[in-house]
Write a protein that holds these residues in place. Structure first.
Motif, short mmCIF file in Angstrom:
data_model
loop_
_atom_site.label_atom_id
_atom_site.label_comp_id
_atom_site.label_asym_id
_atom_site.label_seq_id
_atom_site.Cartn_x
_atom_site.Cartn_y
_atom_site.Cartn_z
N LEU A 190 7.87 78.62 12.00
CA LEU A 190 9.31 79.46 11.96
C LEU A 190 9.34 80.22 13.30
O LEU A 190 10.51 80.49 13.70
N LEU A 191 8.27 80.91 13.72
CA LEU A 191 8.23 81.93 14.88
C LEU A 191 8.64 80.97 16.08
O LEU A 191 9.41 81.59 16.98
N ALA B 31 12.26 80.36 16.02
CA ALA B 31 12.98 81.48 16.38
C ALA B 31 12.83 81.84 17.88
O ALA B 31 13.95 82.44 18.47
N THR B 32 11.97 81.33 18.42
CA THR B 32 11.73 81.91 19.86
C THR B 32 12.13 80.83 20.78
O THR B 32 12.08 80.91 22.05
#
Length: 161
Positions: free
Chosen positions: A113-114, A117-118
């Motif tokens: 997820l990170l 998101a990035t």
């Protein structure tokens, strides 16, 4: 009282579903899991996540410098930390279930997820490889440790005649 699987032959629990720190019978009475064991388990997990990142970078011929490995590893390290907090891994740091499995799933899910998101890659092939590799690493070392503990306990137990 019964001990959960992977807790070792002398471990006992107070019977609550959420559990408490395992206690080990000693000549002087029960003893909680040592801080050293907890810190060692956290360190092993973190090192294995960094190894995962380095292996991945190496397999794609990317640089293996500290900043490159950090860029790949940090989302998974955040997931690892979250998994430890959610499962309260310090209570049963060496347990395959639930600690190892929850830490693995949290590391993978939050890490992906990170990355998403990035703007980092989350291709299906990467998700599959990460799932398998992190599972083998984060759950596997706990399984190996449980096997070693069982073998040592069996070797130290008096033999029936």
């Amino acid at each position: 009282m019964n001990a959960p699987r992977g807790a070792g032959p002398d471990a006992t629990y107070d019977g609550r579903m959420s559990g408490t720190a395992p206690t080990h019978r000693t000549p002087t009475g029960p003893q909680r899991t040592s801080t050293g064991t907890v810190l060692a388990a956290i360190a092993v997990d973190a090192v294995l996540v960094v190894v995962f990142a380095a292996l991945g970078r190496g397999s794609h011929s990317e640089t293996l410098d500290a900043s490159g490995i950090w860029a790949t590893a940090w989302p998974f390290l955040v997931g690892l930390a979250a998994g430890w907090v959610v499962i309260r891994g310090w209570r049963h740091p060496l347990a395959v279930l639930p600690t190892g499995v929850v830490v693995w799933v949290a590391t993978l899910a939050l890490g992906m997820l990170l990355r998403l998101a990035t703007g980092a890659g989350t291709a299906l092939a990467f998700v599959i490889v990460a799932t398998l590799t992190l599972g083998v690493l984060l759950v596997g070392w706990r399984g190996a440790a449980a096997l070693v503990r069982r073998l040592r306990a069996r070797a130290g137990a008096p033999h029936a005649r």
